[in-house]
Design a protein around this motif. Structure first.
Motif, PDB file in Angstrom:
ATOM      1  N   ILE A 262       0.887  -1.258  -0.065  1.00 22.79           N
ATOM      2  CA  ILE A 262      -0.038  -0.130  -0.035  1.00 22.79           C
ATOM      3  C   ILE A 262       0.682   1.249  -0.105  1.00 22.79           C
ATOM      4  CG2 ILE A 262      -1.574   1.187   1.233  1.00 22.79           C
ATOM      5  CD1 ILE A 262      -2.626  -1.541   2.354  1.00 22.79           C
ATOM      6  N   LEU A 263       1.059   1.931  -1.092  1.00 20.70           N
ATOM      7  CA  LEU A 263       1.798   2.997  -1.103  1.00 20.70           C
ATOM      8  C   LEU A 263       1.110   4.604  -1.408  1.00 20.70           C
ATOM      9  CD1 LEU A 263       2.915   0.803  -3.834  1.00 20.70           C
ATOM     10  CD2 LEU A 263       4.959   1.977  -2.637  1.00 20.70           C
ATOM     11  N   ALA A 264       1.528   5.125  -0.394  1.00 17.63           N
ATOM     12  CA  ALA A 264       1.018   6.589  -0.236  1.00 17.63           C
ATOM     13  C   ALA A 264       1.646   7.775  -0.877  1.00 17.63           C
ATOM     14  CB  ALA A 264       0.967   6.932   1.408  1.00 17.63           C
ATOM     15  N   LEU A 265       1.250   8.651  -1.464  1.00 15.81           N
ATOM     16  CA  LEU A 265       1.718   9.668  -2.347  1.00 15.81           C
ATOM     17  C   LEU A 265       1.366  10.815  -1.273  1.00 15.81           C
ATOM     18  CD1 LEU A 265       0.919   9.102  -5.955  1.00 15.81           C
ATOM     19  CD2 LEU A 265       3.336   8.946  -4.862  1.00 15.81           C
ATOM     20  N   LEU A 266       2.331  11.334  -0.542  1.00 15.06           N
ATOM     21  CA  LEU A 266       1.763  12.346   0.217  1.00 15.06           C
ATOM     22  C   LEU A 266       2.252  13.875  -0.268  1.00 15.06           C
ATOM     23  CD1 LEU A 266       3.196  10.757   3.498  1.00 15.06           C
ATOM     24  CD2 LEU A 266       0.924  11.413   3.117  1.00 15.06           C
ATOM     25  N   GLY A 267       1.489  14.952   0.207  1.00 16.76           N
ATOM     26  CA  GLY A 267       1.946  16.271  -0.039  1.00 16.76           C
ATOM     27  C   GLY A 267       0.469  17.324   0.058  1.00 16.76           C
ATOM     28  N   ARG A 268       1.057  18.488   0.103  1.00 18.27           N
ATOM     29  CA  ARG A 268      -0.267  19.433   0.369  1.00 18.27           C
ATOM     30  C   ARG A 268      -1.061  19.524  -1.014  1.00 18.27           C
ATOM     31  NH1 ARG A 268       2.008  22.729   4.249  1.00 18.27           N
ATOM     32  NH2 ARG A 268       4.217  22.837   4.243  1.00 18.27           N
ATOM     33  N   SER A 269      -2.258  20.155  -0.836  1.00 12.51           N
ATOM     34  CA  SER A 269      -3.186  20.177  -1.965  1.00 12.51           C
ATOM     35  C   SER A 269      -2.409  21.206  -3.131  1.00 12.51           C
ATOM     36  CB  SER A 269      -4.554  20.648  -1.656  1.00 12.51           C
ATOM     37  OG  SER A 269      -4.490  21.715  -0.610  1.00 12.51           O
ATOM     38  N   GLY A 270      -2.408  20.864  -4.315  1.00  7.59           N
ATOM     39  CA  GLY A 270      -1.837  21.424  -5.249  1.00  7.59           C
ATOM     40  C   GLY A 270      -0.332  21.209  -5.430  1.00  7.59           C
ATOM     41  N   SER A 271       0.079  20.177  -4.609  1.00  7.47           N
ATOM     42  CA  SER A 271       1.381  19.718  -4.886  1.00  7.47           C
ATOM     43  C   SER A 271       1.557  18.886  -6.187  1.00  7.47           C
ATOM     44  CB  SER A 271       1.863  19.020  -3.613  1.00  7.47           C
ATOM     45  OG  SER A 271       1.030  17.796  -3.576  1.00  7.47           O
ATOM     46  N   GLY A 272       0.607  18.326  -6.744  1.00  8.99           N
ATOM     47  CA  GLY A 272       0.592  17.485  -7.857  1.00  8.99           C
ATOM     48  C   GLY A 272       0.331  16.129  -7.851  1.00  8.99           C
ATOM     49  N   LYS A 273       0.244  15.664  -6.608  1.00 11.74           N
ATOM     50  CA  LYS A 273       0.082  14.294  -6.469  1.00 11.74           C
ATOM     51  C   LYS A 273      -1.513  13.706  -7.239  1.00 11.74           C
ATOM     52  CE  LYS A 273      -2.058  15.126  -1.752  1.00 11.74           C
ATOM     53  NZ  LYS A 273      -2.445  16.289  -2.049  1.00 11.74           N
ATOM     54  N   THR A 274      -2.395  14.234  -7.201  1.00 15.16           N
ATOM     55  CA  THR A 274      -3.629  13.923  -8.083  1.00 15.16           C
ATOM     56  C   THR A 274      -3.424  13.773  -9.551  1.00 15.16           C
ATOM     57  OG1 THR A 274      -5.361  14.907  -6.409  1.00 15.16           O
ATOM     58  CG2 THR A 274      -5.842  14.343  -8.603  1.00 15.16           C
ATOM     59  N   THR A 275      -2.411  14.742 -10.125  1.00 19.25           N
ATOM     60  CA  THR A 275      -2.025  14.925 -11.443  1.00 19.25           C
ATOM     61  C   THR A 275      -1.295  13.732 -11.758  1.00 19.25           C
ATOM     62  OG1 THR A 275      -1.902  17.169 -11.189  1.00 19.25           O
ATOM     63  CG2 THR A 275      -0.869  16.276 -13.178  1.00 19.25           C
ATOM     64  N   LEU A 276      -0.502  13.303 -10.797  1.00 17.60           N
ATOM     65  CA  LEU A 276       0.379  11.998 -11.066  1.00 17.60           C
ATOM     66  C   LEU A 276      -0.395  10.896 -11.290  1.00 17.60           C
ATOM     67  CD1 LEU A 276       2.938  10.623 -11.275  1.00 17.60           C
ATOM     68  CD2 LEU A 276       2.984  10.577  -8.900  1.00 17.60           C
ATOM     69  N   LEU A 277      -1.506  10.873 -10.159  1.00 21.69           N
ATOM     70  CA  LEU A 277      -2.599   9.597 -10.305  1.00 21.69           C
ATOM     71  C   LEU A 277      -3.355   9.768 -11.788  1.00 21.69           C
ATOM     72  CD1 LEU A 277      -2.768   7.818  -7.962  1.00 21.69           C
ATOM     73  CD2 LEU A 277      -5.057   9.133  -7.357  1.00 21.69           C
ATOM     74  N   LYS A 278      -3.627  10.678 -12.055  1.00 28.61           N
ATOM     75  CA  LYS A 278      -4.331  10.701 -13.509  1.00 28.61           C
ATOM     76  C   LYS A 278      -3.591  10.547 -14.785  1.00 28.61           C
ATOM     77  CE  LYS A 278      -8.242  13.782 -12.373  1.00 28.61           C
ATOM     78  NZ  LYS A 278      -8.833  15.239 -12.388  1.00 28.61           N
ATOM     79  N   CYS A 279      -2.089  10.809 -14.564  1.00 29.40           N
ATOM     80  CA  CYS A 279      -1.301  10.162 -15.491  1.00 29.40           C
ATOM     81  C   CYS A 279      -1.110   8.865 -15.513  1.00 29.40           C
ATOM     82  CB  CYS A 279       0.190  11.099 -15.314  1.00 29.40           C
ATOM     83  SG  CYS A 279       0.345  12.854 -15.812  1.00 29.40           S
ATOM     84  N   ILE A 280      -1.050   8.191 -14.373  1.00 31.19           N
ATOM     85  CA  ILE A 280      -0.917   6.935 -14.172  1.00 31.19           C
ATOM     86  C   ILE A 280      -2.086   6.088 -14.860  1.00 31.19           C
ATOM     87  CG2 ILE A 280      -0.647   4.763 -12.726  1.00 31.19           C
ATOM     88  CD1 ILE A 280       0.877   6.673 -10.826  1.00 31.19           C
ATOM     89  N   GLY A 281      -3.374   6.683 -14.650  1.00 29.17           N
ATOM     90  CA  GLY A 281      -4.493   6.212 -15.088  1.00 29.17           C
ATOM     91  C   GLY A 281      -4.849   6.655 -16.545  1.00 29.17           C
TER      92      GLY A 281
END
Lengths: 227, 481
Positions: free
Chosen positions: A30-49
């Motif tokens: 179970i891997l966690a991508l941490l970070g503040r909002s706006g740091s780019g973590k959701t964007t990374l998720l959308k790239c993977i998907g």
């Protein structure tokens, strides 16, 4: 194995969202991508998907670029649950879950329904199978969204802020579900809920302004950032 | 579940092909050697429906005689006076034998035969006023009624500019407003006026002498001099042999008393006429709705996505249709289509126009339904591996449809009522049938009320249904999803 190599992504207006991201996601974690909002973590998720196309770099699944996979192969390998869940409001819980198995995987109605019921039971919500999304609680909806993704048996399941709608008790319970399910599915969680990640994730990465600034066990990451 | 849906799909296809078959039966049965003649069917004693439901009258008898002389089968088209000349010019029929006066204006667009009778314009007033009003000069500054499109209107405006001219669709409407006191007199053909006053037992009398006389003749399009020649020859022969005089005598001296007119109109016939009219109303309304709906779905998708090159033409077309009167669209399709080589029957033209019209409205309603579906739903469907078509069919469309359904029901009800307009292109829908009954019974309130009730019986359940669906959607909690 899911590998991300030197990924860069720019927003349509040209500003940089992700820069030189490289990270591997081994199975049964179970891997966690941490970070503040706006740091780019959701964007990374959308790239993977594959909802966004990277500017540079590679996203490899079992050595093959995700951009080369057929739609069906990709969706059967990588599932995604968005922060807003997007349950289908006109379909009952059970129909939300059987739609993709029937249409995409070609399962018959009974088979799809049986699998869905087993999954619901595993998540402890088999009593709400005939309810509409508007008739269930936020915590139940969260689990239905995950169950809907799990019935396709993806190798990876991306979860965007899965605990944002949950209270403390439900969050803990939810974490325990994930731990139990990780044998079958590798979870990649985007979250700013450090407590939840600390309890649930096996390892993670911290993203700041589109770059990975630290990685390893959650404890380590937290120590480095002085909380 | 899947089998059920396939079944429904086939049912829709079946219904659809059924309508297409009906559509084809509406086609003219080829171009035979028929003499097609137009009249209104609402102008006793020249053309009207008898108590037994047969079309009779002076003009009908003249038409029959001419067809016989021309050695052709007669086909009578009943149509509204407003559109009767436009129909002739569009080639919908060969001639008008409907008591049309020969005037210089009309002669600019059509050629007239020799006259078949002479009509005299006469002022009529209420019998209570017969001592005060000697002739038309006493009515200066007052209101006088005339039929819309009749020559009397032009005459009065030109020669008595201080008289207020009020136009009406039929003599029955004029009678009603005479009784209501809205007008002080009316001008019509003397014979027609006297005949209708007697039949309707109206308290009206003539005032003064004939205002003027005019020749009643048969107009034919200018491109067919041969036909006009034949009609003139037939009329001349009828005059010479006294046949025309015999027809005249039958209708104006014997007052057609032996010709099924005395007893008014049988209930059986009224029921049959209104029933047939309403069946046509329903046929037109439901064909147009079904096809309009089928067309509206792709239109709505195009309007919503804005992606295709057809977006702009479609957008403009929809705005144009919604921004112009349906009545004018009907005229354009019915009278304009023959000019580009497409011959449409009145019912086909009505269905086509209403289909396009309802499709324009429904596509906007469906588009707003599509717009209100959260775009996250498409993302979620994609994440589950659904194709674009599957995502539209199973995710987007069902939600959009549920949201659009209540306003769609309103469109259905509005379209049902809009069918009343199709009478203008000679479709025998229910209101036109009611008018033809009224032209011999002189009881507009009664028959219009019956027609209103017939409409309401159909529209009321639709409105109830819309209300129930709306409530159900709210209960499920995604009325504003």
């Amino acid at each position: 194995m899911l590998e991300i190599k030197n990924v860069r992504y720019l927003y349509p207006d040209g500003t940089r969202a992700l820069e030189d991201i490289s990270i591997n996601f081994p199975r049964e974690h179970i891997l966690a991508l941490l970070g503040r909002s706006g740091s780019g973590k959701t964007t990374l998720l959308k790239c993977i998907g594959r909802f966004l196309k990277v500017e540079r770099g590679k996203i490899l699944l079992g050595g093959r670029s995700v951009y080369d996979l057929s739609e069906i192969d990709l969706r059967r390998s990588i599932g995604i649950v968005f922060q807003d869940l997007y349950l289908f409001p006109h379909l009952r819980v059970i129909d939300n879950m059987t739609l993709a198995p029937r249409l995409v995987m070609g399962e018959d109605s009974k088979q799809a329904k049986d699998t869905a019921m087993v999954t619901l039971k595993k998540l402890g919500i088999d009593d709400i199978w005939d309810k509409y999304p508007s008739q269930i609680s936020g915590g139940q909806a969260q689990r239905v969204a995950i169950a809907r993704a799990l019935v396709l048996r993806p190798k990876y399941l991306l979860l965007d802020e899965p605990t944002s709608a949950l209270d403390v008790d439900t969050t803990d319970e939810f974490g325990r579900w994930l731990v139990r399910l990780k044998e079958e599915t590798t979870f990649i969680i985007v979250s700013h809920d450090v407590l939840f990640c600390e309890k649930t994730a096996t390892s993670g990465a911290l993203i700041e302004e589109g770059r990975i600034v630290s990685r390893g066990s959650i404890d380590n990451i937290l120590k480095k950032t002085k909380r | 579940m899947k089998a059920k849906k396939v079944n429904l799909f086939f049912k829709i296809v079946l219904i659809f092909t059924g309508f297409l078959a009906l559509w084809n039966t509406c086609l003219y049965a080829g171009k035979s050697q028929k003499l097609r003649v137009a009249l209104t069917g609402k102008f006793p004693p020249f053309s009207f429906y008898s108590g037994k439901g047969r079309l009779i009258g002076f003009d009908v008898d003249v038409s029959k005689a001419i067809a016989r002389k021309l050695n052709r089968d007669l086909e009578i088209v009943t149509t509204e006076w407003d559109g009767i000349l436009a129909g002739l010019l569009a080639g919908k029929y060969d001639a008008i034998i409907g008591s049309m006066a020969k005037t210089p204006q009309r002669e600019e667009v059509v050629n007239f035969s020799i006259p078949y009778y002479i009509s005299g314009a006469q002022l009529f007033i209420h019998e209570d006023n017969k001592d005060e009003i000697e002739n038309i000069d006493a009515l200066r500054g007052k209101r006088i009624g005339v039929g819309l499109g009749e020559t009397y209107e032009h005459y009065l405006r030109k020669n008595y500019p201080d008289i207020q001219v009020v136009t009406y669709k039929s003599t029955v409407d004029i009678f009603q407003d005479m009784l209501n006191g809205r007008i002080d007199g009316f001008v019509t053909d003397k014979l027609v006026g006297l005949y209708q006053i007697e039949k309707g037992r109206m308290p009206f009398v003539t005032a003064g002498k004939l205002l003027y006389e005019e020749s009643i003749a048969i107009p034919v399009v200018q491109e067919r001099p041969q036909l006009l020649k034949k009609i003139n020859k037939a009329l001349a022969e009828m005059k010479r042999k006294g046949e025309l005089a015999a027809i005249y005598k039958k209708w104006f001296e014997e007052k057609g008393k032996d010709f099924e007119t005395a007893a008014g109109i049988e209930t059986k016939i009224i029921v049959k006429k209104l029933g047939k009219g309403f069946a046509i109303t329903l046929l037109v309304a439901f064909s147009a709705l079904l096809m309009g709906f089928v067309l509206a779905i792709p239109s709505a998708v195009i309007l919503n996505n804005k992606a295709f090159f057809i977006y702009y033409p479609l957008r403009s077309f929809n705005d144009f249709i919604r921004g112009t009167p349906l009545l004018i669209q009907l005229f354009f399709v019915y009278f304009g289509a023959p000019q580009v080589g497409v011959m449409l029957t009145p019912i086909q033209a009505a269905i086509l126009t209403l289909t396009v019209n309802s499709s324009a409205y429904m596509s906007e309603v469906i588009r707003s339904g599509l717009m209100s579906v959260d775009c996250g739903q498409i993302l979620a469907a994609k994440a589950l591996g659904l194709s674009r078509l599957q995502s539209f069919r199973y995710i987007i469309w069902p939600q959009a449809f549920r949201i659009a359904l209540p306003p769609l029901m309103n469109s259905v009800v509005a379209l049902m009522k809009d069918t009343a307009l199709i009478a203008v292109i000679s479709v025998g829908e229910v209101i036109r049938e009611a008018q033809s009954i009224i032209s011999v019974t002189y009881n507009p309130m009664k028959y219009y009320f019956i027609v209103a009730v017939m409409f309401f019986i159909f529209t009321f359940p639709l409105m109830k249904l819309a209300g129930r669906i709306e409530k159900k959607i709210k209960e499920k909690g995604f009325a504003n999803a």
